[in-house]
Design a protein around this motif. Sequence first.
Motif, PDB file in Angstrom:
ATOM      1  N   LEU A 276      40.446 -50.254   9.809  1.00  0.00           N
ATOM      2  CA  LEU A 276      40.232 -49.181  10.815  1.00  0.00           C
ATOM      3  C   LEU A 276      38.994 -48.865  11.608  1.00  0.00           C
ATOM      4  CD1 LEU A 276      42.607 -46.828  10.603  1.00  0.00           C
ATOM      5  CD2 LEU A 276      42.518 -49.024  12.520  1.00  0.00           C
ATOM      6  N   TYR A 277      37.376 -48.893  10.314  1.00  0.00           N
ATOM      7  CA  TYR A 277      36.766 -48.960  11.104  1.00  0.00           C
ATOM      8  C   TYR A 277      35.604 -50.202  11.157  1.00  0.00           C
ATOM      9  CZ  TYR A 277      37.847 -44.520   7.782  1.00  0.00           C
ATOM     10  OH  TYR A 277      38.620 -43.150   7.252  1.00  0.00           O
ATOM     11  N   ALA A 278      36.246 -50.742  10.660  1.00  0.00           N
ATOM     12  CA  ALA A 278      35.300 -52.243  11.769  1.00  0.00           C
ATOM     13  C   ALA A 278      36.028 -52.071  13.114  1.00  0.00           C
ATOM     14  CB  ALA A 278      35.497 -53.449  10.687  1.00  0.00           C
ATOM     15  N   PHE A 279      37.003 -51.993  13.483  1.00  0.00           N
ATOM     16  CA  PHE A 279      38.145 -51.375  14.341  1.00  0.00           C
ATOM     17  C   PHE A 279      36.972 -51.049  15.586  1.00  0.00           C
ATOM     18  CE2 PHE A 279      41.027 -50.323  17.385  1.00  0.00           C
ATOM     19  CZ  PHE A 279      41.615 -50.860  18.203  1.00  0.00           C
ATOM     20  N   TYR A 280      37.231 -49.340  14.781  1.00  0.00           N
ATOM     21  CA  TYR A 280      36.431 -49.190  16.126  1.00  0.00           C
ATOM     22  C   TYR A 280      35.231 -49.324  16.600  1.00  0.00           C
ATOM     23  CZ  TYR A 280      39.896 -45.293  13.606  1.00  0.00           C
ATOM     24  OH  TYR A 280      41.103 -44.957  13.268  1.00  0.00           O
ATOM     25  N   GLN A 281      34.441 -50.306  15.241  1.00  0.00           N
ATOM     26  CA  GLN A 281      32.848 -50.247  15.660  1.00  0.00           C
ATOM     27  C   GLN A 281      32.869 -51.352  16.684  1.00  0.00           C
ATOM     28  OE1 GLN A 281      31.081 -53.377  15.316  1.00  0.00           O
ATOM     29  NE2 GLN A 281      29.723 -52.542  15.929  1.00  0.00           N
ATOM     30  N   ASP A 282      34.354 -52.053  16.243  1.00  0.00           N
ATOM     31  CA  ASP A 282      34.293 -53.569  17.775  1.00  0.00           C
ATOM     32  C   ASP A 282      34.402 -52.385  18.744  1.00  0.00           C
ATOM     33  OD1 ASP A 282      34.686 -56.513  18.244  1.00  0.00           O
ATOM     34  OD2 ASP A 282      36.565 -55.297  18.607  1.00  0.00           O
ATOM     35  N   VAL A 283      35.496 -51.482  19.342  1.00  0.00           N
ATOM     36  CA  VAL A 283      35.637 -51.202  20.141  1.00  0.00           C
ATOM     37  C   VAL A 283      34.059 -50.321  21.016  1.00  0.00           C
ATOM     38  CG1 VAL A 283      37.170 -48.828  20.924  1.00  0.00           C
ATOM     39  CG2 VAL A 283      38.219 -50.373  19.390  1.00  0.00           C
ATOM     40  N   LEU A 284      33.467 -49.505  20.183  1.00  0.00           N
ATOM     41  CA  LEU A 284      32.974 -48.404  20.453  1.00  0.00           C
ATOM     42  C   LEU A 284      31.533 -49.920  21.055  1.00  0.00           C
ATOM     43  CD1 LEU A 284      31.969 -46.394  17.454  1.00  0.00           C
ATOM     44  CD2 LEU A 284      32.608 -45.683  20.500  1.00  0.00           C
ATOM     45  N   SER A 285      31.363 -51.159  20.794  1.00  0.00           N
ATOM     46  CA  SER A 285      30.515 -52.086  21.435  1.00  0.00           C
ATOM     47  C   SER A 285      30.463 -52.695  22.587  1.00  0.00           C
ATOM     48  CB  SER A 285      30.565 -53.263  20.666  1.00  0.00           C
ATOM     49  OG  SER A 285      31.892 -53.930  20.613  1.00  0.00           O
ATOM     50  N   LYS A 286      32.225 -51.771  23.325  1.00  0.00           N
ATOM     51  CA  LYS A 286      32.415 -53.061  24.832  1.00  0.00           C
ATOM     52  C   LYS A 286      31.742 -51.116  25.272  1.00  0.00           C
ATOM     53  CE  LYS A 286      36.542 -53.896  22.877  1.00  0.00           C
ATOM     54  NZ  LYS A 286      36.752 -55.913  22.973  1.00  0.00           N
ATOM     55  N   MET A 287      31.482 -50.300  24.830  1.00  0.00           N
ATOM     56  CA  MET A 287      31.693 -49.114  25.429  1.00  0.00           C
ATOM     57  C   MET A 287      29.621 -48.782  25.654  1.00  0.00           C
ATOM     58  SD  MET A 287      35.021 -46.535  25.061  1.00  0.00           S
ATOM     59  CE  MET A 287      34.058 -45.268  25.986  1.00  0.00           C
ATOM     60  N   MET A 288      28.274 -49.029  24.308  1.00  0.00           N
ATOM     61  CA  MET A 288      27.518 -48.168  23.724  1.00  0.00           C
ATOM     62  C   MET A 288      26.591 -49.111  24.368  1.00  0.00           C
ATOM     63  SD  MET A 288      28.482 -46.872  20.054  1.00  0.00           S
ATOM     64  CE  MET A 288      26.843 -46.194  20.126  1.00  0.00           C
ATOM     65  N   THR A 289      25.158 -48.551  25.024  1.00  0.00           N
ATOM     66  CA  THR A 289      24.206 -49.325  25.352  1.00  0.00           C
ATOM     67  C   THR A 289      23.070 -48.228  23.907  1.00  0.00           C
ATOM     68  OG1 THR A 289      23.616 -47.136  26.378  1.00  0.00           O
ATOM     69  CG2 THR A 289      24.613 -49.249  27.465  1.00  0.00           C
ATOM     70  N   PRO A 290      21.980 -48.895  23.711  1.00  0.00           N
ATOM     71  CA  PRO A 290      20.797 -48.525  22.988  1.00  0.00           C
ATOM     72  C   PRO A 290      20.821 -47.273  23.077  1.00  0.00           C
ATOM     73  CG  PRO A 290      20.257 -50.788  23.822  1.00  0.00           C
ATOM     74  CD  PRO A 290      21.601 -50.520  24.312  1.00  0.00           C
ATOM     75  N   LYS A 291      20.915 -45.871  24.569  1.00  0.00           N
ATOM     76  CA  LYS A 291      20.786 -44.737  24.486  1.00  0.00           C
ATOM     77  C   LYS A 291      22.336 -44.597  24.255  1.00  0.00           C
ATOM     78  CE  LYS A 291      16.667 -45.828  27.353  1.00  0.00           C
ATOM     79  NZ  LYS A 291      15.989 -45.453  28.813  1.00  0.00           N
ATOM     80  N   THR A 292      22.934 -44.674  24.316  1.00  0.00           N
ATOM     81  CA  THR A 292      23.831 -43.713  23.441  1.00  0.00           C
ATOM     82  C   THR A 292      24.111 -42.759  22.575  1.00  0.00           C
ATOM     83  OG1 THR A 292      25.909 -45.262  24.875  1.00  0.00           O
ATOM     84  CG2 THR A 292      26.484 -43.867  23.100  1.00  0.00           C
ATOM     85  N   CYS A 293      24.869 -41.926  22.705  1.00  0.00           N
ATOM     86  CA  CYS A 293      24.512 -39.956  21.809  1.00  0.00           C
ATOM     87  C   CYS A 293      26.172 -41.111  21.512  1.00  0.00           C
ATOM     88  CB  CYS A 293      24.065 -39.234  22.309  1.00  0.00           C
ATOM     89  SG  CYS A 293      24.201 -37.854  20.374  1.00  0.00           S
ATOM     90  N   LEU A 294      26.111 -41.041  19.808  1.00  0.00           N
ATOM     91  CA  LEU A 294      27.459 -40.728  19.113  1.00  0.00           C
ATOM     92  C   LEU A 294      27.604 -40.016  18.070  1.00  0.00           C
ATOM     93  CD1 LEU A 294      29.659 -42.223  18.749  1.00  0.00           C
ATOM     94  CD2 LEU A 294      29.401 -43.899  16.951  1.00  0.00           C
ATOM     95  N   TYR A 295      28.663 -39.261  17.756  1.00  0.00           N
ATOM     96  CA  TYR A 295      29.510 -38.111  17.655  1.00  0.00           C
ATOM     97  C   TYR A 295      30.741 -38.599  17.481  1.00  0.00           C
ATOM     98  CZ  TYR A 295      26.475 -34.444  19.451  1.00  0.00           C
ATOM     99  OH  TYR A 295      25.213 -33.743  20.029  1.00  0.00           O
ATOM    100  N   VAL A 296      31.123 -38.147  15.972  1.00  0.00           N
ATOM    101  CA  VAL A 296      31.826 -38.813  14.840  1.00  0.00           C
ATOM    102  C   VAL A 296      32.652 -37.558  14.144  1.00  0.00           C
ATOM    103  CG1 VAL A 296      31.438 -40.951  14.650  1.00  0.00           C
ATOM    104  CG2 VAL A 296      31.244 -39.514  12.818  1.00  0.00           C
ATOM    105  N   ASP A 297      33.545 -37.561  13.677  1.00  0.00           N
ATOM    106  CA  ASP A 297      34.237 -36.686  12.647  1.00  0.00           C
ATOM    107  C   ASP A 297      33.435 -36.926  11.143  1.00  0.00           C
ATOM    108  OD1 ASP A 297      35.386 -35.293  10.869  1.00  0.00           O
ATOM    109  OD2 ASP A 297      38.112 -35.090  12.150  1.00  0.00           O
ATOM    110  N   LEU A 298      32.762 -35.683  10.984  1.00  0.00           N
ATOM    111  CA  LEU A 298      32.410 -35.880   9.142  1.00  0.00           C
ATOM    112  C   LEU A 298      32.461 -35.470   8.585  1.00  0.00           C
ATOM    113  CD1 LEU A 298      29.977 -35.018   7.830  1.00  0.00           C
ATOM    114  CD2 LEU A 298      30.678 -32.251   7.543  1.00  0.00           C
ATOM    115  N   GLY A 299      34.426 -36.307   8.721  1.00  0.00           N
ATOM    116  CA  GLY A 299      35.428 -36.138   7.333  1.00  0.00           C
ATOM    117  C   GLY A 299      35.440 -38.070   7.187  1.00  0.00           C
TER     118      GLY A 299
END
Length: 294
Positions: free
Chosen positions: A254-277
């Motif tokens: 799933l983590y590789a999939f999450y990364q692929d999904v985020l790549s469609k939305m993120m820019t070099p200046k995007t600030c990303l927050y994820v669950d510490l867990g």
Amino acid sequence: MQQIIFLVTSLDSIHKPNFSKQLLKALQEQVPVTVLVTVMDFAATWTVREYLNRLVKHHADVANVKLVTLADLFSQEAGLALTADERHAAQLDQLDERLFADSEEQVKRYLRAGHLVAELRQLDNETPMVLRQYHSDQLQQIDTYGLTGTVIGIEKIQNEVAQTSYLLNEKGEAVLRFVRHDRPVEQVYNLSTTSAMLATKFGDAKQNATIANMTQRDRDKANEEAIDHTSIVSTTETYFGVLVYANYRRFDNLYAFYQDVLSKMMTPKTCLYVDLGINAAFSPQMPNQLIFNY
């Protein structure tokens, strides 16, 4: 900083006090804030939406948060029509209907000869949310609806657990398939008297204190003479495979999939927050990305 994205991969994430704290703090930055929901339990998107609506009542700025789901991102992607076995079509017209309502939602239960066949959760008569289908009183399928009233997700259930889930596009075709897998893993534990995992009893406290005061040389000698208390415990680990029907790309986790999904939305200046867990498992997928925890 052009935008802030909060990645939500489970309902446990939004229930953490730090989630709302960080979300409200992010809104003070005066940049677009997005909550990206990638939960495979598609019905959870309704829970996230309800949670944000409750926050709005106390913090008006939350109304500016953009909620994005997997259904939103993949609504235009090519898909594959599901077979009757993969997607059971509910026939509710000839069933006995019972209506249960409260101030927040209503539930319609459909019965045949006294047995539950389906249960439909709705915001009102015009807005279906989740349809649960049963066979012999056992849950078999969950259909989740979007805001437009069309089904956006199908989950096939066995033993009360979703084994295969399909995300649908606006045509009702499957664009993503999530498959649950279990694999055996072995954990090695050392339960000797010098192990950090030793569960000390009061009666053994004096003996353990003696061991702790031994010199390293004496301790090494004692270890050589000690009985081997190493144990190998066999357990089962659950993981999910993801298939994209548009190009038949497979993701092994799933983590590789999450990364692929985020790549469609993120820019070099995007600030990303994820669950510490999930940070330890997820961050290797994005080694050059600064990730904040909530």
